[in-house]
Design a protein around this motif. Structure first.
Motif, PDB file in Angstrom:
ATOM      1  N   ALA A 152      39.113 -34.072  66.036  1.00 21.84           N
ATOM      2  CA  ALA A 152      39.995 -32.968  65.654  1.00 21.84           C
ATOM      3  C   ALA A 152      41.380 -33.496  65.321  1.00 21.84           C
ATOM      4  CB  ALA A 152      40.080 -31.932  66.775  1.00 21.84           C
ATOM      5  N   GLU A 153      42.043 -32.816  64.394  1.00 19.18           N
ATOM      6  CA  GLU A 153      43.395 -33.194  64.011  1.00 19.18           C
ATOM      7  C   GLU A 153      44.348 -32.005  63.970  1.00 19.18           C
ATOM      8  OE1 GLU A 153      43.549 -35.528  60.456  1.00 19.18           O
ATOM      9  OE2 GLU A 153      42.193 -37.069  61.229  1.00 19.18           O
ATOM     10  N   ALA A 154      43.858 -30.817  64.310  1.00 20.65           N
ATOM     11  CA  ALA A 154      44.688 -29.613  64.219  1.00 20.65           C
ATOM     12  C   ALA A 154      44.735 -28.893  65.555  1.00 20.65           C
ATOM     13  CB  ALA A 154      44.136 -28.679  63.134  1.00 20.65           C
ATOM     14  N   LEU A 155      45.931 -28.675  66.054  1.00 25.14           N
ATOM     15  CA  LEU A 155      46.164 -27.912  67.282  1.00 25.14           C
ATOM     16  C   LEU A 155      47.229 -26.871  66.972  1.00 25.14           C
ATOM     17  CD1 LEU A 155      46.596 -29.095  70.918  1.00 25.14           C
ATOM     18  CD2 LEU A 155      48.469 -27.838  69.844  1.00 25.14           C
ATOM     19  N   MET A 156      46.939 -25.620  67.303  1.00 27.08           N
ATOM     20  CA  MET A 156      47.840 -24.521  67.002  1.00 27.08           C
ATOM     21  C   MET A 156      48.019 -23.642  68.242  1.00 27.08           C
ATOM     22  SD  MET A 156      45.557 -25.430  64.483  1.00 27.08           S
ATOM     23  CE  MET A 156      44.251 -24.240  64.756  1.00 27.08           C
ATOM     24  N   VAL A 157      49.255 -23.310  68.574  1.00 22.94           N
ATOM     25  CA  VAL A 157      49.531 -22.390  69.676  1.00 22.94           C
ATOM     26  C   VAL A 157      49.909 -21.040  69.078  1.00 22.94           C
ATOM     27  CG1 VAL A 157      50.893 -21.948  71.737  1.00 22.94           C
ATOM     28  CG2 VAL A 157      50.349 -24.304  71.080  1.00 22.94           C
ATOM     29  N   HIS A 158      49.205 -19.989  69.498  1.00 25.67           N
ATOM     30  CA  HIS A 158      49.497 -18.672  68.941  1.00 25.67           C
ATOM     31  C   HIS A 158      50.893 -18.226  69.380  1.00 25.67           C
ATOM     32  CE1 HIS A 158      49.170 -14.366  68.033  1.00 25.67           C
ATOM     33  NE2 HIS A 158      48.265 -14.743  67.144  1.00 25.67           N
ATOM     34  N   PRO A 159      51.716 -17.759  68.444  1.00 26.67           N
ATOM     35  CA  PRO A 159      53.122 -17.456  68.768  1.00 26.67           C
ATOM     36  C   PRO A 159      53.324 -16.204  69.601  1.00 26.67           C
ATOM     37  CG  PRO A 159      52.642 -16.865  66.497  1.00 26.67           C
ATOM     38  CD  PRO A 159      51.429 -17.585  67.003  1.00 26.67           C
ATOM     39  N   LYS A 160      52.284 -15.420  69.804  1.00 25.11           N
ATOM     40  CA  LYS A 160      52.412 -14.209  70.622  1.00 25.11           C
ATOM     41  C   LYS A 160      51.690 -14.342  71.960  1.00 25.11           C
ATOM     42  CE  LYS A 160      54.711 -12.153  67.359  1.00 25.11           C
ATOM     43  NZ  LYS A 160      56.174 -11.942  67.493  1.00 25.11           N
ATOM     44  N   THR A 161      50.457 -14.824  71.924  1.00 24.38           N
ATOM     45  CA  THR A 161      49.658 -14.905  73.154  1.00 24.38           C
ATOM     46  C   THR A 161      49.860 -16.217  73.906  1.00 24.38           C
ATOM     47  OG1 THR A 161      47.727 -15.905  72.083  1.00 24.38           O
ATOM     48  CG2 THR A 161      47.900 -13.489  72.036  1.00 24.38           C
ATOM     49  N   GLY A 162      50.296 -17.271  73.215  1.00 19.68           N
ATOM     50  CA  GLY A 162      50.449 -18.578  73.839  1.00 19.68           C
ATOM     51  C   GLY A 162      49.140 -19.322  74.016  1.00 19.68           C
TER      52      GLY A 162
END
Length: 335
Positions: A152-162
């Motif tokens: 994997a090369e993509a990590l994203m943190v949701h800006p509302k739920t965390g």
């Protein structure tokens, strides 16, 4: 793997897809810029600072150590270097994101052999309030996948739920994986597959959390996102960048910033309108993205007539051929 892909930049230049000049914008923040720091040769992730306007966090891919770099988009210069402590030796750092808690999340999630590591890591640390060289203690989280090891090369943190999401990278298509509601240091944090995605090298949520952009070597796509799941997929413009490794929204959501690996690599701004990618004026539902003056979006316009259009097609053909050759090599057991 890296040796095969770094040649893409040179091939694109031969095809006439040279890096565009930066428009004269008075040195404003969130402009296209070149990363000037000679230490940053494998920029593999981007995250727009939430407290320092115009500053972008990045890191090298591997063999660099526990370092993060804050780069000012007005000058391309590094304005702070953060050394993480409290973590082991980073193995293959591929992504960075900022959560609603004000923390930086660093994804040591790469696995070039697609299943070698029985677990990977996420590092979490507060974004420094002052831009200076500093040492920050990070929290390390062990990560596994419910259906087995992934590259994997993509990590994203949701800006509302965390909540943290990871997009796996696979030649036949990857998956979007959802982490637990809260990461824990008490054991493995198991990520579960919640959707199918294509070949992904990085991703980012829009500031309002309703869009998820995922990029690859050949372009980018924007997905609707609601209730923890991806929805309709839309095209969005992306520049030619060789080994395309990173993408993030600007802090205000008005543009996407695209980066790639290499010494003095450029980060290109592509406008997307008023925040997250919006429907086009003709009502077609496709996001209306406007590249910075002089940029050449993948598969799009923004060029100088037929001559540039020909270069665009030629660049896509060469890039596609190299990527296909690389995939065949992987299947044959290459690097």
């Amino acid at each position: 793997m890296r040796a095969s892909l770094t040649a893409l930049a040179g091939l694109l230049l031969l095809a006439g897809a040279a890096a565009p000049a930066v428009a004269d914008d008075g040195g404003r923040a969130d402009r296209s810029f070149t990363i000037e720091d000679p230490r940053i040769t494998e920029s593999s992730g981007l995250a727009a600072s939430r407290i320092h306007p115009g500053v972008y966090w990045t890191h090298n891919d591997s063999e660099d150590g526990p370092y993060l770099y804050a780069v000012d988009s007005r000058t391309g210069r590094t304005v702070a270097t953060v050394t993480m402590t409290g973590v082991g030796e980073p193995r293959d750092v591929e992504a960075i994101s900022i959560g609603p808690d004000g923390n930086l999340y660093v994804g040591d999630i790469g696995d070039n052999l697609n299943g070698t590591w029985d677990h990977v890591w996420i590092y979490r640390l507060p974004e420094p309030k002052e831009l200076r060289d500093t040492t920050v203690r990070a929290t390390q989280f062990d990560v596994t996948y419910a259906d087995g090891a992934r590259d994997a090369e993509a990590l994203m943190v949701h800006p509302k739920t965390g909540r943290v999401y990871i997009a796996s990278k696979n030649q036949d298509g990857g998956g979007l994986y959802e982490g637990p509601a809260e990461l824990s240091t008490g054991g493995d944090n198991v990520f579960h597959r919640v959707g199918k995605v294509g070949w992904v090298t990085d991703g980012a949520f829009s500031p309002d959390g309703t869009r998820l952009v995922l990029r690859s070597y050949l372009g980018a796509r924007v997905h609707d996102f609601a209730d923890g799941r991806i929805g309709a997929e839309h095209p969005v413009d992306a520049p030619f960048q060789g080994q395309s490794e990173s993408v993030t929204y600007t802090a205000d959501g008005s543009a996407l910033m695209y980066g790639y690996e290499g010494a003095r690599s450029r980060v290109e701004r592509v406008d997307v309108g008023g925040g997250a990618a919006e429907p086009s004026a003709d009502g077609s539902g496709s996001p209306s993205a406007k590249p910075t003056e002089g940029s050449g979006p993948a598969g799009g316009s923004g060029g100088n007539g037929a001559e540039k259009g020909s270069a665009t097609v030629g660049g896509l053909v060469i890039l596609g051929a190299v990527v296909l050759a690389f995939r065949f090599r992987r299947r044959r057991g290459g690097d």
